[in-house]
Design a protein around this motif. Structure first.
Motif, PDB file in Angstrom:
ATOM      1  N   LYS A  31       0.827  -1.210   0.000  1.00  0.00           N
ATOM      2  CA  LYS A  31       0.000   0.000   0.000  1.00  0.00           C
ATOM      3  C   LYS A  31       0.858   1.256   0.000  1.00  0.00           C
ATOM      4  CE  LYS A  31      -4.074  -1.871   2.409  1.00  0.00           C
ATOM      5  NZ  LYS A  31      -4.920  -1.764   3.617  1.00  0.00           N
ATOM      6  N   GLU A  32       1.886   1.224   0.828  1.00  0.00           N
ATOM      7  CA  GLU A  32       2.779   2.383   0.895  1.00  0.00           C
ATOM      8  C   GLU A  32       3.512   2.584  -0.430  1.00  0.00           C
ATOM      9  OE1 GLU A  32       6.645   4.003   3.444  1.00  0.00           O
ATOM     10  OE2 GLU A  32       5.641   2.120   4.008  1.00  0.00           O
ATOM     11  N   ALA A  33       3.932   1.475  -1.044  1.00  0.00           N
ATOM     12  CA  ALA A  33       4.623   1.559  -2.335  1.00  0.00           C
ATOM     13  C   ALA A  33       3.710   2.152  -3.402  1.00  0.00           C
ATOM     14  CB  ALA A  33       5.119   0.177  -2.760  1.00  0.00           C
ATOM     15  N   ARG A  34       2.431   1.716  -3.421  1.00  0.00           N
ATOM     16  CA  ARG A  34       1.485   2.254  -4.393  1.00  0.00           C
ATOM     17  C   ARG A  34       1.285   3.749  -4.177  1.00  0.00           C
ATOM     18  NH1 ARG A  34      -4.784   0.564  -4.398  1.00  0.00           N
ATOM     19  NH2 ARG A  34      -4.618   1.794  -2.480  1.00  0.00           N
ATOM     20  N   SER A  35       1.155   4.165  -2.919  1.00  0.00           N
ATOM     21  CA  SER A  35       0.980   5.594  -2.622  1.00  0.00           C
ATOM     22  C   SER A  35       2.202   6.392  -3.069  1.00  0.00           C
ATOM     23  CB  SER A  35       0.738   5.789  -1.124  1.00  0.00           C
ATOM     24  OG  SER A  35      -0.440   5.128  -0.708  1.00  0.00           O
ATOM     25  N   THR A  36       3.385   5.837  -2.862  1.00  0.00           N
ATOM     26  CA  THR A  36       4.614   6.537  -3.257  1.00  0.00           C
ATOM     27  C   THR A  36       4.705   6.657  -4.774  1.00  0.00           C
ATOM     28  OG1 THR A  36       5.735   5.656  -1.302  1.00  0.00           O
ATOM     29  CG2 THR A  36       7.119   6.545  -3.054  1.00  0.00           C
ATOM     30  N   VAL A  37       4.345   5.569  -5.472  1.00  0.00           N
ATOM     31  CA  VAL A  37       4.358   5.621  -6.937  1.00  0.00           C
ATOM     32  C   VAL A  37       3.382   6.674  -7.444  1.00  0.00           C
ATOM     33  CG1 VAL A  37       3.822   4.341  -9.043  1.00  0.00           C
ATOM     34  CG2 VAL A  37       5.112   3.232  -7.214  1.00  0.00           C
ATOM     35  N   LEU A  38       2.190   6.728  -6.855  1.00  0.00           N
ATOM     36  CA  LEU A  38       1.203   7.732  -7.266  1.00  0.00           C
ATOM     37  C   LEU A  38       1.701   9.146  -7.003  1.00  0.00           C
ATOM     38  CD1 LEU A  38      -2.126   6.067  -6.054  1.00  0.00           C
ATOM     39  CD2 LEU A  38      -1.389   6.466  -8.419  1.00  0.00           C
ATOM     40  N   LEU A  39       2.390   9.329  -5.879  1.00  0.00           N
ATOM     41  CA  LEU A  39       2.950  10.641  -5.560  1.00  0.00           C
ATOM     42  C   LEU A  39       3.946  11.073  -6.625  1.00  0.00           C
ATOM     43  CD1 LEU A  39       3.377  13.035  -3.634  1.00  0.00           C
ATOM     44  CD2 LEU A  39       5.092  11.641  -2.445  1.00  0.00           C
ATOM     45  N   HIS A  40       4.826  10.162  -7.019  1.00  0.00           N
ATOM     46  CA  HIS A  40       5.830  10.501  -8.031  1.00  0.00           C
ATOM     47  C   HIS A  40       5.211  10.666  -9.415  1.00  0.00           C
ATOM     48  CE1 HIS A  40       9.039  10.247  -5.197  1.00  0.00           C
ATOM     49  NE2 HIS A  40       8.904   8.946  -4.983  1.00  0.00           N
ATOM     50  N   LEU A  41       4.155   9.920  -9.696  1.00  0.00           N
ATOM     51  CA  LEU A  41       3.455  10.118 -10.971  1.00  0.00           C
ATOM     52  C   LEU A  41       2.840  11.512 -11.039  1.00  0.00           C
ATOM     53  CD1 LEU A  41       1.687   6.670 -11.548  1.00  0.00           C
ATOM     54  CD2 LEU A  41       3.667   7.599 -12.756  1.00  0.00           C
ATOM     55  N   GLY A  42       2.349  12.004  -9.899  1.00  0.00           N
ATOM     56  CA  GLY A  42       1.843  13.375  -9.850  1.00  0.00           C
ATOM     57  C   GLY A  42       2.949  14.381 -10.123  1.00  0.00           C
ATOM     58  N   GLU A  43       4.136  14.120  -9.582  1.00  0.00           N
ATOM     59  CA  GLU A  43       5.277  15.002  -9.836  1.00  0.00           C
ATOM     60  C   GLU A  43       5.673  14.976 -11.311  1.00  0.00           C
ATOM     61  OE1 GLU A  43       8.184  13.452  -7.207  1.00  0.00           O
ATOM     62  OE2 GLU A  43       7.323  14.374  -5.401  1.00  0.00           O
ATOM     63  N   ILE A  44       5.598  13.801 -11.917  1.00  0.00           N
ATOM     64  CA  ILE A  44       5.921  13.692 -13.345  1.00  0.00           C
ATOM     65  C   ILE A  44       4.927  14.490 -14.179  1.00  0.00           C
ATOM     66  CG2 ILE A  44       6.083  12.089 -15.287  1.00  0.00           C
ATOM     67  CD1 ILE A  44       6.920   9.930 -13.236  1.00  0.00           C
ATOM     68  N   SER A  45       3.649  14.380 -13.847  1.00  0.00           N
ATOM     69  CA  SER A  45       2.616  15.125 -14.586  1.00  0.00           C
ATOM     70  C   SER A  45       2.815  16.622 -14.447  1.00  0.00           C
ATOM     71  CB  SER A  45       1.225  14.733 -14.081  1.00  0.00           C
ATOM     72  OG  SER A  45       0.944  13.380 -14.348  1.00  0.00           O
ATOM     73  N   ALA A  46       3.158  17.077 -13.235  1.00  0.00           N
ATOM     74  CA  ALA A  46       3.373  18.507 -13.014  1.00  0.00           C
ATOM     75  C   ALA A  46       4.568  19.002 -13.818  1.00  0.00           C
ATOM     76  CB  ALA A  46       3.581  18.781 -11.528  1.00  0.00           C
ATOM     77  N   ALA A  47       5.658  18.223 -13.812  1.00  0.00           N
ATOM     78  CA  ALA A  47       6.842  18.613 -14.578  1.00  0.00           C
ATOM     79  C   ALA A  47       6.545  18.580 -16.078  1.00  0.00           C
ATOM     80  CB  ALA A  47       8.006  17.690 -14.247  1.00  0.00           C
ATOM     81  N   ARG A  48       5.717  17.641 -16.492  1.00  0.00           N
ATOM     82  CA  ARG A  48       5.357  17.559 -17.908  1.00  0.00           C
ATOM     83  C   ARG A  48       4.539  18.781 -18.337  1.00  0.00           C
ATOM     84  NH1 ARG A  48       4.902  13.918 -22.032  1.00  0.00           N
ATOM     85  NH2 ARG A  48       3.124  14.187 -23.422  1.00  0.00           N
ATOM     86  N   ARG A  49       3.632  19.211 -17.484  1.00  0.00           N
ATOM     87  CA  ARG A  49       2.851  20.416 -17.812  1.00  0.00           C
ATOM     88  C   ARG A  49       3.760  21.641 -17.911  1.00  0.00           C
ATOM     89  NH1 ARG A  49      -0.656  17.908 -14.016  1.00  0.00           N
ATOM     90  NH2 ARG A  49      -2.539  17.098 -15.021  1.00  0.00           N
ATOM     91  N   GLN A  50       4.742  21.718 -17.030  1.00  0.00           N
ATOM     92  CA  GLN A  50       5.693  22.825 -17.100  1.00  0.00           C
ATOM     93  C   GLN A  50       6.500  22.755 -18.396  1.00  0.00           C
ATOM     94  OE1 GLN A  50       6.165  25.503 -14.967  1.00  0.00           O
ATOM     95  NE2 GLN A  50       7.504  26.185 -16.633  1.00  0.00           N
ATOM     96  N   ARG A  51       6.861  21.546 -18.797  1.00  0.00           N
ATOM     97  CA  ARG A  51       7.619  21.381 -20.049  1.00  0.00           C
ATOM     98  C   ARG A  51       6.759  21.782 -21.248  1.00  0.00           C
ATOM     99  NH1 ARG A  51       8.388  16.615 -22.856  1.00  0.00           N
ATOM    100  NH2 ARG A  51       7.699  15.371 -21.071  1.00  0.00           N
ATOM    101  N   ALA A  52       5.475  21.485 -21.175  1.00  0.00           N
ATOM    102  CA  ALA A  52       4.567  21.897 -22.253  1.00  0.00           C
ATOM    103  C   ALA A  52       4.492  23.415 -22.346  1.00  0.00           C
ATOM    104  CB  ALA A  52       3.176  21.306 -22.022  1.00  0.00           C
ATOM    105  N   MET A  53       4.463  24.079 -21.188  1.00  0.00           N
ATOM    106  CA  MET A  53       4.424  25.541 -21.187  1.00  0.00           C
ATOM    107  C   MET A  53       5.755  26.115 -21.696  1.00  0.00           C
ATOM    108  SD  MET A  53       3.429  28.123 -18.064  1.00  0.00           S
ATOM    109  CE  MET A  53       4.914  27.743 -17.120  1.00  0.00           C
ATOM    110  N   ASP A  54       6.866  25.491 -21.310  1.00  0.00           N
ATOM    111  CA  ASP A  54       8.170  25.947 -21.790  1.00  0.00           C
ATOM    112  C   ASP A  54       8.267  25.826 -23.308  1.00  0.00           C
ATOM    113  OD1 ASP A  54       9.021  26.498 -19.214  1.00  0.00           O
ATOM    114  OD2 ASP A  54       9.939  24.534 -18.923  1.00  0.00           O
ATOM    115  N   ALA A  55       7.680  24.768 -23.861  1.00  0.00           N
ATOM    116  CA  ALA A  55       7.746  24.554 -25.309  1.00  0.00           C
ATOM    117  C   ALA A  55       6.991  25.630 -26.076  1.00  0.00           C
ATOM    118  CB  ALA A  55       7.185  23.180 -25.662  1.00  0.00           C
ATOM    119  N   ARG A  56       5.992  26.235 -25.422  1.00  0.00           N
ATOM    120  CA  ARG A  56       5.203  27.276 -26.093  1.00  0.00           C
ATOM    121  C   ARG A  56       5.680  28.689 -25.767  1.00  0.00           C
ATOM    122  NH1 ARG A  56       1.049  23.746 -24.272  1.00  0.00           N
ATOM    123  NH2 ARG A  56       0.654  25.124 -22.503  1.00  0.00           N
ATOM    124  N   THR A  57       6.691  28.799 -24.898  1.00  0.00           N
ATOM    125  CA  THR A  57       7.137  30.119 -24.447  1.00  0.00           C
ATOM    126  C   THR A  57       8.138  30.726 -25.424  1.00  0.00           C
ATOM    127  OG1 THR A  57       6.834  29.498 -22.131  1.00  0.00           O
ATOM    128  CG2 THR A  57       8.269  31.375 -22.589  1.00  0.00           C
TER     129      THR A  57
END
Length: 255
Positions: A147-173
């Protein structure tokens, strides 16, 4: 752009009105190419060019550094998610890790080419969302470690999504188009000012003028070349993800 053109037209109108009003007051004519009018105008145009040039260089440089740093943030989040996934049950761990490796290959390959045009692949978003749904749906039973491992993976997936959105904004800047236009126009006017003022350079006097013109042209081209984060002289490359791909292979091999 219309506002900029209107402001320029108003400034020209002010100059014409002022010239007519001054004619009615005592003064000294200034027809010489090296007179105070030309000297003042040349200094102000040079200052305007330097200001626009500095902004056109500093802004993309700062954006490029930020975008490069964000790629390493995203790659680090992927690595952490990969490590956390190893604590899941073997079939689930293999599925998550395989999906993460596929995502890295997509980003550093086809997607990076798309980012030069200011876009990210739809497949990347789809794969990341699917992986998150798969992790959420994992059955953990009463195993607290899983359970803890799944929660940790989900936490890092959220970080990946946030960084990806920032990269998308950088690509359009990119800097405002008006800034690049002003940089180019003021550079051209600075070169042509002696001719516009009535001077007729001859002989060796053309050498420094030509040298200045070539340097200004190179500077103006530089501002256009670095205006996009993922192309040009300051282009951010997929180095973070290329290194990460090798690291994931090493981790998968137990190295």
């Amino acid at each position: 752009m219309i506002v900029y053109i209107a402001a320029a037209a108003c400034a020209v109108g002010v100059v014409l009105i002022a010239s007519r009003l001054v004619r009615r007051t005592p003064g000294v004519d200034d027809p010489d190419p090296d007179g105070p009018t030309t000297a003042h105008t040349g200094a102000m145009l040079s200052a305007l060019f330097l200001l626009a040039f500095a902004i056109a260089v500093v802004v993309p440089w700062t954006t490029s550094d930020s975008a490069r740093s964000n790629t390493y943030t995203e790659s680090q989040a992927i690595a952490e998610a990969y490590w956390a996934a190893s604590r899941l049950r073997p079939p689930d761990a293999q599925h998550v890790q395989r999906a993460l490796r596929a995502y890295v290959d997509l980003v550093r390959g086809p997607e990076w080419k798309l980012m030069k045009d200011g876009e990210l692949s739809h497949r990347g978003w789809t794969d990341l969302d699917r992986l998150r749904r798969d992790v959420i749906a994992l059955r953990t039973g009463d195993d607290e470690e899983v359970k803890e491992a799944r929660s940790t993976v989900l936490l890092h997936l959220g970080e990946i999504s946030a960084a990806r959105r920032q990269r998308a904004m950088d690509a359009r800047t990119s800097p405002p188009a008006g800034l690049l236009i002003i940089t180019v126009l003021t550079g051209i006017v600075v070169v042509l000012l002696p001719f516009l003022a009535g001077a007729r350079p001859r002989g060796m006097t053309l050498v420094p003028l030509a040298l200045m013109g070539s340097l200004l042209a190179a500077g103006a081209y530089l501002t256009i070349d670095i205006s996009h984060v993922f192309t040009g002289a300051l282009a951010v490359g997929p180095d973070a993800f290329t290194t990460l791909a090798a690291d994931l292979q090493r981790i998968a091999g137990g190295g």
